[in-house]
Design an enzyme around this catalytic site. Structure first.
Site, PDB file in Angstrom:
ATOM      1  N   SER A 141       7.267  -7.387   5.953  1.00 37.49           N
ATOM      2  CA  SER A 141       7.517  -8.835   5.983  1.00 37.49           C
ATOM      3  C   SER A 141       9.009  -9.106   6.017  1.00 37.49           C
ATOM      4  O   SER A 141       9.798  -8.347   5.442  1.00 37.49           O
ATOM      5  CB  SER A 141       6.918  -9.502   4.745  1.00 37.49           C
ATOM      6  OG  SER A 141       7.383 -10.836   4.635  1.00 37.49           O
ATOM      7  N   TYR A 155       5.456 -10.541  -3.949  1.00 37.03           N
ATOM      8  CA  TYR A 155       5.239 -10.223  -2.532  1.00 37.03           C
ATOM      9  C   TYR A 155       6.445  -9.459  -1.977  1.00 37.03           C
ATOM     10  O   TYR A 155       6.287  -8.432  -1.299  1.00 37.03           O
ATOM     11  CB  TYR A 155       5.008 -11.525  -1.759  1.00 37.03           C
ATOM     12  CG  TYR A 155       4.620 -11.350  -0.314  1.00 37.03           C
ATOM     13  CD1 TYR A 155       3.402 -10.782   0.037  1.00 37.03           C
ATOM     14  CD2 TYR A 155       5.463 -11.772   0.714  1.00 37.03           C
ATOM     15  CE1 TYR A 155       3.038 -10.637   1.373  1.00 37.03           C
ATOM     16  CE2 TYR A 155       5.105 -11.642   2.046  1.00 37.03           C
ATOM     17  CZ  TYR A 155       3.893 -11.074   2.369  1.00 37.03           C
ATOM     18  OH  TYR A 155       3.535 -10.935   3.687  1.00 37.03           O
TER      19      TYR A 155
HETATM   20  P1  NDP Z   1      -4.717 -12.924   6.999  1.00 35.42           P
HETATM   21  O1  NDP Z   1      -4.946 -13.288   5.564  1.00 35.42           O
HETATM   22  O2  NDP Z   1      -4.808 -13.976   8.026  1.00 35.42           O
HETATM   23  O3  NDP Z   1      -5.674 -11.705   7.396  1.00 35.42           O
HETATM   24  C1  NDP Z   1      -5.734 -10.603   6.530  1.00 35.42           C
HETATM   25  C2  NDP Z   1      -6.564  -9.507   7.111  1.00 35.42           C
HETATM   26  O4  NDP Z   1      -6.508  -8.410   6.187  1.00 35.42           O
HETATM   27  C3  NDP Z   1      -8.012  -9.862   7.262  1.00 35.42           C
HETATM   28  O5  NDP Z   1      -8.560  -9.126   8.330  1.00 35.42           O
HETATM   29  C4  NDP Z   1      -8.624  -9.395   5.941  1.00 35.42           C
HETATM   30  O6  NDP Z   1      -9.986  -9.057   6.077  1.00 35.42           O
HETATM   31  C5  NDP Z   1      -7.811  -8.146   5.673  1.00 35.42           C
HETATM   32  N1  NDP Z   1      -7.720  -7.830   4.267  1.00 35.42           N
HETATM   33  C6  NDP Z   1      -7.305  -8.613   3.248  1.00 35.42           C
HETATM   34  N2  NDP Z   1      -7.372  -7.938   2.081  1.00 35.42           N
HETATM   35  C7  NDP Z   1      -7.844  -6.707   2.400  1.00 35.42           C
HETATM   36  C8  NDP Z   1      -8.166  -5.566   1.645  1.00 35.42           C
HETATM   37  N3  NDP Z   1      -8.022  -5.541   0.316  1.00 35.42           N
HETATM   38  N4  NDP Z   1      -8.633  -4.469   2.294  1.00 35.42           N
HETATM   39  C9  NDP Z   1      -8.823  -4.473   3.634  1.00 35.42           C
HETATM   40  N5  NDP Z   1      -8.551  -5.538   4.402  1.00 35.42           N
HETATM   41  C10 NDP Z   1      -8.069  -6.637   3.785  1.00 35.42           C
HETATM   42  O7  NDP Z   1      -3.261 -12.259   7.005  1.00 35.42           O
HETATM   43  P2  NDP Z   1      -2.205 -12.081   8.192  1.00 35.42           P
HETATM   44  O8  NDP Z   1      -2.875 -11.686   9.431  1.00 35.42           O
HETATM   45  O9  NDP Z   1      -1.307 -13.256   8.174  1.00 35.42           O
HETATM   46  O10 NDP Z   1      -1.345 -10.861   7.588  1.00 35.42           O
HETATM   47  C11 NDP Z   1      -1.458  -9.530   8.066  1.00 35.42           C
HETATM   48  C12 NDP Z   1      -0.274  -8.739   7.524  1.00 35.42           C
HETATM   49  O11 NDP Z   1       0.942  -9.347   7.973  1.00 35.42           O
HETATM   50  C13 NDP Z   1      -0.184  -8.688   6.003  1.00 35.42           C
HETATM   51  O12 NDP Z   1       0.255  -7.418   5.591  1.00 35.42           O
HETATM   52  C14 NDP Z   1       0.853  -9.751   5.684  1.00 35.42           C
HETATM   53  O13 NDP Z   1       1.502  -9.499   4.450  1.00 35.42           O
HETATM   54  C15 NDP Z   1       1.795  -9.577   6.866  1.00 35.42           C
HETATM   55  N6  NDP Z   1       2.642 -10.714   7.148  1.00 35.42           N
HETATM   56  C16 NDP Z   1       2.116 -11.933   7.510  1.00 35.42           C
HETATM   57  C17 NDP Z   1       2.958 -12.990   7.772  1.00 35.42           C
HETATM   58  C18 NDP Z   1       2.455 -14.339   8.155  1.00 35.42           C
HETATM   59  O14 NDP Z   1       3.277 -15.294   8.182  1.00 35.42           O
HETATM   60  N7  NDP Z   1       1.198 -14.519   8.479  1.00 35.42           N
HETATM   61  C19 NDP Z   1       4.420 -12.845   7.674  1.00 35.42           C
HETATM   62  C20 NDP Z   1       4.867 -11.528   7.318  1.00 35.42           C
HETATM   63  C21 NDP Z   1       3.999 -10.520   7.068  1.00 35.42           C
HETATM   64  P3  NDP Z   1     -11.173  -9.823   5.245  1.00 35.42           P
HETATM   65  O15 NDP Z   1     -11.056 -11.271   5.484  1.00 35.42           O
HETATM   66  O16 NDP Z   1     -12.430  -9.235   5.773  1.00 35.42           O
HETATM   67  O17 NDP Z   1     -10.953  -9.486   3.812  1.00 35.42           O
END
Ligand code: NDP
Length: 246
Positions: A141, A155
């Site tokens: 991030s 975070y």
């Molecule tokens: P979302 O919350 O939109 O999606 C998260 C995804 O991760 C879903 O597919 C969810 O699946 C899965 N997930 C959540 N918890 C778990 C777990 N314990 N085990 C396995 N899968 C899990 O997040 P984003 O797409 O926004 O984020 C993706 C990555 O990008 C993260 O690491 C986040 O920190 C990083 N990020 C995001 C930013 C943003 O602005 N969006 C900015 C910087 C970094 P399910 O729903 O089935 O649990």
């Protein structure tokens, strides 16, 4: 763009958001792709259907990154079912924000389990399972680089830990031509951080481009790192943040 034909990939957290866009981009470049999810089974099925509609193999694995057995086991299952593994994308992550004094031990344990321990265990298993020339691409991030306001202690701590892990993996696996890179997104429009959410305008204003990014804009960098064109890039952090760190 390098082709990924004949390669296999695992994207953690691939049922929606960044992970789904990354999984589809890798499949579009020719890879067979497994994804993990926890809650959103419908989203995971939809992503797999789209991967299969491109003529690639798709696989949805229910695996909680907070569970040590699941985090490592998903890599083994993907490698076993897809016939080997070339690319691991550590994408699954959660964000718990709030004043440092209000974060509970349960918050700390949960975020560190998913964002750090899960990534470590998946990478550890991938080190044993990846074919030579493989890729470990981790989603960090922009908050590991610049924390623009209060509420980000937990975070930012979790995402900063990935910088050290990534560099160490690059050193350890370079002899087998396996690269390890950290992608640091800025504000990206997903369920976690919607572009119409309460803090969206403030986040847009922090970027040089004055806007949120899309999941596809992150996926294109990941696909580049996964391909042969990026064979000499390792141990580094690449921002796709609209100038958040500028
Ligand atoms: P979302 O919350 O939109 O999606 C998260 C995804 O991760 C879903 O597919 C969810 O699946 C899965 N997930 C959540 N918890 C778990 C777990 N314990 N085990 C396995 N899968 C899990 O997040 P984003 O797409 O926004 O984020 C993706 C990555 O990008 C993260 O690491 C986040 O920190 C990083 N990020 C995001 C930013 C943003 O602005 N969006 C900015 C910087 C970094 P399910 O729903 O089935 O649990």
């Amino acid at each position: 763009m390098s082709t990924l034909t004949g390669r296999t990939a695992l994207v953690t957290g691939g049922s929606r958001g960044l992970g789904a866009a990354i999984a589809l981009r890798l499949a579009g470049a020719g890879a067979d792709v497994a994804i993990t999810y926890v809650r959103d089974e419908g989203g995971a099925r939809e992503v797999v259907a789209k991967i299969e509609s491109m003529g690639r193999r798709g696989l949805a694995l229910r695996a909680d990154a907070a569970d040590a057995g699941d985090a490592a086991g998903a890599v083994d299952r993907a490698a076993d079912d897809l016939g080997g593994l070339d690319i691991l994308v550590n994408n699954a992550g959660i964000g718990v924000l709030g004043p440092v004094g209000e974060l509970t031990l349960a918050d700390i344990d949960r975020v560190m389990a998913v964002n750090v321990r899960g990534v470590f265990l998946a990478s550890q298993t991938a080190a044993a399972r990846l074919r030579d020339g493989g890729r470990i691409i981790t989603i960090g991030s922009c908050m590991a680089q610049r924390v623009p306001g209060p509420g980000g202690t937990l975070y930012a701590t979790s995402k900063a830990a990935l910088i050290g892990l990534n560099k160490a993996l690059a050193r350890e696996l370079g002899g087998r031509r396996i690269t390890a890179n950290l992608v640091q997104p800025g504000p990206i429009d997903t369920d976690m951080n919607p572009a119409d959410g309460p803090f969206a305008d403030a986040q847009s204003a922090l970027t040089a481009l004055g806007r949120f990014g899309s999941a596809d804009e992150v996926a294109s960098l990941v696909a580049y790192l996964a391909g042969d064109d990026a064979a000499y890039i390792t141990g580094t952090e690449l921002s796709v943040d609209g100038g958040h760190a500028a």
